[in-house]
Design an enzyme around this catalytic site. Structure first.
Site, short mmCIF file in Angstrom:
data_model
loop_
_atom_site.label_atom_id
_atom_site.label_comp_id
_atom_site.label_asym_id
_atom_site.label_seq_id
_atom_site.Cartn_x
_atom_site.Cartn_y
_atom_site.Cartn_z
CD GLN A 127 -2.08 1.24 2.68
OE1 GLN A 127 -1.23 0.72 3.75
NE2 GLN A 127 -3.36 1.57 2.92
CD GLU A 245 -4.42 0.68 7.15
OE1 GLU A 245 -4.72 1.92 5.85
OE2 GLU A 245 -2.71 0.01 6.90
C1 LIG Z 1 4.59 -0.66 10.91
C2 LIG Z 1 3.94 0.17 10.50
C3 LIG Z 1 3.29 -0.13 8.96
C4 LIG Z 1 3.04 0.61 8.37
N1 LIG Z 1 2.41 0.29 7.19
C5 LIG Z 1 2.23 0.84 6.21
C6 LIG Z 1 2.18 0.70 4.69
O1 LIG Z 1 2.06 -0.33 4.49
N2 LIG Z 1 1.57 1.88 3.95
C7 LIG Z 1 1.24 2.94 4.10
O2 LIG Z 1 0.76 3.45 3.18
N3 LIG Z 1 1.43 3.72 5.36
C8 LIG Z 1 1.80 2.35 6.33
N4 LIG Z 1 2.19 3.18 7.70
C9 LIG Z 1 2.18 4.46 7.89
C10 LIG Z 1 1.26 5.63 8.61
O3 LIG Z 1 -0.01 4.80 8.35
C11 LIG Z 1 1.31 6.43 9.36
O4 LIG Z 1 2.41 6.16 10.35
C12 LIG Z 1 0.46 7.15 10.21
O5 LIG Z 1 -0.96 6.82 9.39
C13 LIG Z 1 1.18 8.23 11.48
O6 LIG Z 1 1.52 9.64 9.50
P1 LIG Z 1 3.34 9.42 9.97
O7 LIG Z 1 3.78 8.31 10.56
O8 LIG Z 1 3.26 10.56 9.56
O9 LIG Z 1 2.85 10.39 12.07
P2 LIG Z 1 1.78 11.96 12.11
O10 LIG Z 1 1.01 12.18 11.63
O11 LIG Z 1 3.31 13.09 11.85
O12 LIG Z 1 1.92 12.12 13.48
C14 LIG Z 1 3.09 11.75 14.65
C15 LIG Z 1 2.04 11.84 15.83
O13 LIG Z 1 0.82 12.90 16.14
C16 LIG Z 1 -0.11 12.81 16.53
N5 LIG Z 1 -1.58 13.31 15.41
C17 LIG Z 1 -0.96 14.05 14.33
N6 LIG Z 1 -1.96 15.00 14.28
C18 LIG Z 1 -3.35 14.99 14.74
C19 LIG Z 1 -4.12 15.82 15.23
N7 LIG Z 1 -4.95 16.16 13.66
N8 LIG Z 1 -4.78 15.06 16.22
C20 LIG Z 1 -4.31 14.71 17.37
N9 LIG Z 1 -3.08 13.91 17.04
C21 LIG Z 1 -2.14 14.50 16.21
C22 LIG Z 1 -0.56 11.39 16.10
O14 LIG Z 1 -1.25 10.48 16.35
C23 LIG Z 1 1.25 11.17 15.94
O15 LIG Z 1 1.03 10.58 17.53
C24 LIG Z 1 2.63 1.96 8.03
C25 LIG Z 1 3.05 2.50 10.08
C26 LIG Z 1 3.68 1.39 10.69
C27 LIG Z 1 4.25 2.15 11.75
#
Ligand SMILES: Cc1cc2nc3c(=O)[nH]c(=O)nc-3n(C[C@H](O)[C@H](O)[C@H](O)COP(=O)(O)OP(=O)(O)OC[C@H]3O[C@@H](n4cnc5c(N)ncnc54)[C@H](O)[C@@H]3O)c2cc1C
Lengths: 386, 325
Positions: A127, A245
């Site tokens: 994905q 998902e």
């Molecule tokens: C093991 C693993 C597998 C993954 N596999 C995939 C995959 O196959 N394909 C894919 O596309 N993605 C994948 N991901 C990515 C995952 O979807 C993202 O890491 C996740 O959506 C968070 O985005 P970010 O890492 O940019 O964190 P951020 O969005 O920057 O968030 C950082 C922190 O801020 C908080 N935060 C952000 N916005 C808000 C808000 N509006 N209100 C309150 N808190 C907030 C979050 O909850 C988090 O605690 C994977 C992640 C992991 C850990």
């Protein structure tokens, strides 16, 4: 209200149980998951066996290799697999996300081409949604797809893409209208991971394994018939993927938790537990039953009315936090041995690995914060926070 | 696999909610006229011949309304011990009961007759002196009985397991009613109260607590419905399901009320506001019969000490095949 199986459900359960007794290789029982899934061919062969016996894609349409069965059969299947501690099918993304999205929005050709190889584990999917600038706020996607003569040319970078290093196909969310912002102008593509210009770089996770990856796309050509849904209508399609998902019905999550709780109970029986650990274990067993019954409520509403109950929306949130607690409880039950790792640790380091891996559960597939906001705004109707 | 209510059961809920709105102390005869006292009593004894599932609907609504009267003590505690002639009197609204299971007895202020556990049986207690004690939760007073003589033998003590499962499940359902009402008040309040130029429900420190409250409540409600079905069907899992449900739901009700009080600010701390009465009922339920900690010790015992591993049997419980439809 009736929690018993119908005669058809009971017959299905019975058949599956005896099939599992005869066909589940002992060495795969209680498999730890993770990278080891793709070492050797054992789990692919197991997934293939599930498919050949008709237990993969139970609710998918028959004409594309599925079982055409009601959702309750899928629930029973997952319960029984958990009960036997059988490993899940390796096609996590294909089965859980790409397939359901193609079934909902795909063309006839896409359905005939892609669905059956997902079920037979011949093709693995990944994905490509998250990007450096688009995590929780997925509408910030910038990877561009430029339409040029019946093909898209894709340039950009995706992040955290699980299984991309072994994937054959990618469901990719792109920006096809360079002038657009946010939810408009996005297009959902199926991309051949073996195309020229696709480069995958594994990223090492805190477990030490590298299951997720960066993907770089440089001038990658994608035929226009690989669009899922409408050009420019990618957001709606992506929402279908996310719905699946996060486990609309939650039974797969429940099955995973059930395996952990069963193992924790076994561990406590083997090693003994003081009253405080006993209390915590009872709490987790109760939470598992609560999750199960919540899933049954949501499922029975779906089967009665065509719409799952709102309580189903808590499944991923509840599971992820429960899995973190149960795996930590597993470590505590190990006592000082909890510090050991891998082959030096009891049970081959099962609990150490599970506990570390569980920290990703509240981040992947929508962070717990995002899921709480969704419950607050969409279920409780509270004012939007953004 | 179906854990939803029927159309008729949903209607019963609506009827109960409308009837109890603003009148938490209806007379016993009124409840009998509505058919509530005889829900699970056989039709030939003047009841409706329905099951504990319909009673479950009522327990949740009675909890929500903070009903004050002998319904719980009669229907959840005493009923399984009553012979057919006495059940008929209950269905007709002629008598209500309570059962002295432990030194602190519920609804002594409103129940007509008292049953007591003694030796090998459950007897009617005659001529006892009642003292109603001061309790934090005024809507379900507890008291003690002194003296008196055992009268008619009502049932052997064998029914106590069923009584305990019924009672714990009823308390779990009441807890869900209490928590549901508290959550509803909290949602209303945070959606309209504005501070710093926005409704306070837009702040995640507020909204996420309510999302957690909802999550806990739905988990507890699922357990309570599971237990209710097990009790109605005399399923072998009734004992453990009731313990699981009560331990979860009572603690949920306490926690949800605490959250609701917090997000209300000063108004939530007043005597006038409904919240403290919901909170006190939740606290009362949590300590009544057995606390969450006590019940989890029972669940842990079943999981860890028995010969067979209950986790392997109960978790994915495929119960016996349904006969007919
Ligand atoms: C093991 C693993 C597998 C993954 N596999 C995939 C995959 O196959 N394909 C894919 O596309 N993605 C994948 N991901 C990515 C995952 O979807 C993202 O890491 C996740 O959506 C968070 O985005 P970010 O890492 O940019 O964190 P951020 O969005 O920057 O968030 C950082 C922190 O801020 C908080 N935060 C952000 N916005 C808000 C808000 N509006 N209100 C309150 N808190 C907030 C979050 O909850 C988090 O605690 C994977 C992640 C992991 C850990």
């Amino acid at each position: 209200m009736d929690l018993r199986d119908t005669p058809e459900e009971a017959a299905f359960r019975e058949r599956l149980r005896s099939w599992l007794e005869e066909n589940l290789p002992t060495e795969l029982q209680g498999h730890r998951g993770g990278e080891a899934r793709f070492e050797g061919a054992a789990l692919r062969a197991w997934s293939r066996a599930l498919y050949d016996a008709g237990y993969a894609g139970l609710t998918w349409p028959k004409e594309y290799g599925g079982g055409g069965a009601p959702y309750s059969f899928q629930a029973i299947c997952l319960e029984e697999l958990a009960r036997a501690e059988a490993p899940a099918h390796v096609g996590v993304i294909g089965l859980g996300m790409a397939g359901p999205t193609i079934i909902a929005h795909g063309t006839e050709e896409q359905k005939s081409r892609y669905l059956a190889p997902i079920l037979s584990a011949e093709e693995i999917w990944c994905q490509g949604f998250s990007e450096p600038g688009a995590g929780s706020d997925l509408a910030g996607v910038r990877t561009s797809a430029r339409l040029d003569n019946h093909r898209f040319v894709v340039d950009g970078q995706k992040l955290w893409s699980s299984f991309a290093h072994i994937a054959d196909w990618c469901i990719l969310l792109t920006r096809s209208d360079p002038k657009s912002t946010r939810h408009a102008g996005l297009t959902y593509l199926i991309v051949d991971m073996h195309s020229p210009g696709v480069e995958v770089r594994p990223l090492r996770q805190l477990t030490g394994e590298a299951e997720f990856n960066e993907i770089f796309f440089t001038g990658v050509e994608v035929p226009v018939e690989n669009v899922v849904g409408e050009i420019g209508g990618g957001w709606q399609v992506a929402m279908t993927t996310l719905l699946h998902e996060r486990g609309t019905l939650g039974f797969a999550l429940q099955a995973a938790l059930e395996v952990q709780v069963r193992k924790a109970v076994g561990l406590a029986r083997d090693r003994g537990a003081d009253p405080i650990l006993r209390d915590r274990l009872a709490r987790e067993w109760i939470e598992l039953q609560a999750l199960r019954m919540t899933n049954v409520r949501s499922l029975s509403k779906l089967m009665k009315t065509g719409v799952p109950g709102p309580e189903g929306s808590i499944a991923k949130l509840v599971w992820s936090e429960a899995n973190q607690r149960v795996t930590k409880l597993g470590l505590e039950l190990l006592g000082p041995d909890a510090s050991l790792a891998d082959a030096n640790a009891p049970y081959g380091g099962y609990w150490q690995y599970q506990q570390l891996r569980s920290r990703g559960n509240t981040i992947e597939a929508g962070t717990s914060e995002i899921l709480r906001s969704i419950v607050a705004e969409r279920v409780l109707g509270l004012p939007r926070s953004r | 696999m179906d854990l939803t209510f029927t159309f008729e059961q949903d209607e019963l809920r609506e009827q109960a909610r409308a009837f109890l709105a603003g009148r938490p102390e209806p007379a016993w005869e009124e409840l009998a006229e509505l058919g509530w006292t005889g829900v699970s009593i056989a039709e030939d004894a003047g009841g409706a011949g329905l099951s504990f599932v319909e009673e479950a609907v009522l327990f949740e609504e009675l909890g929500r309304a903070l009903y004050h009267g002998p319904y719980f003590s009669t229907v959840a505690l005493a009923l399984p011990a009553l012979p057919a002639d006495l059940r008929a009197e209950v269905a007709a609204g002629e008598t209500s009961w309570t059962l002295a299971l432990a030194p602190l007895v519920s609804d002594l202020d409103t129940a007509d007759r008292i049953a007591i556990v003694g030796g090998d049986g459950i007897y009617e207690l005659e001529g006892a002196e009642r003292e109603v004690l001061a309790t934090t939760d005024g809507s379900r007073p507890l008291g003690v009985v002194r003296g008196g003589e055992p009268g008619r033998l009502l049932a052997p003590t064998g029914v106590l397991a069923e009584i305990r499962a019924r009672a714990l499940t009823a308390l779990a359902l009441e807890s869900c009613g209490v928590a549901g009402r508290a959550l509803e008040l909290a949602i209303e309040h945070v959606s309209t109260r504005e501070q710093f130029g926005r409704p306070i429900g837009a702040y995640q420190a507020v909204s996420h607590r309510l999302a957690d409250a909802y999550t806990q409540l739905e988990l507890s409600r699922s357990l309570a419905l599971w237990a209710a079905w097990c009790v109605a069907e005399s399923d072998e899992q009734a004992t453990v399901a009731a313990a699981a449900a009560k331990s979860s739901a009572a603690e949920t009700a306490v926690a949800v009320c605490e959250t609701a009080i917090q997000v209300h600010g000063g108004i939530g701390f007043t005597w006038e506001h409904e919240l403290h009465r919901l909170y006190k009922r939740a606290l009362g339920i949590e300590s009544f019969i057995a606390s969450g900690t006590r019940l989890r010790a029972d669940v842990a015992g079943a999981l860890l000490d028995g010969k067979r591993n209950m986790a392997s049997d109960a978790t994915s419980a495929p119960v016996a095949v349904r006969q007919g439809g």
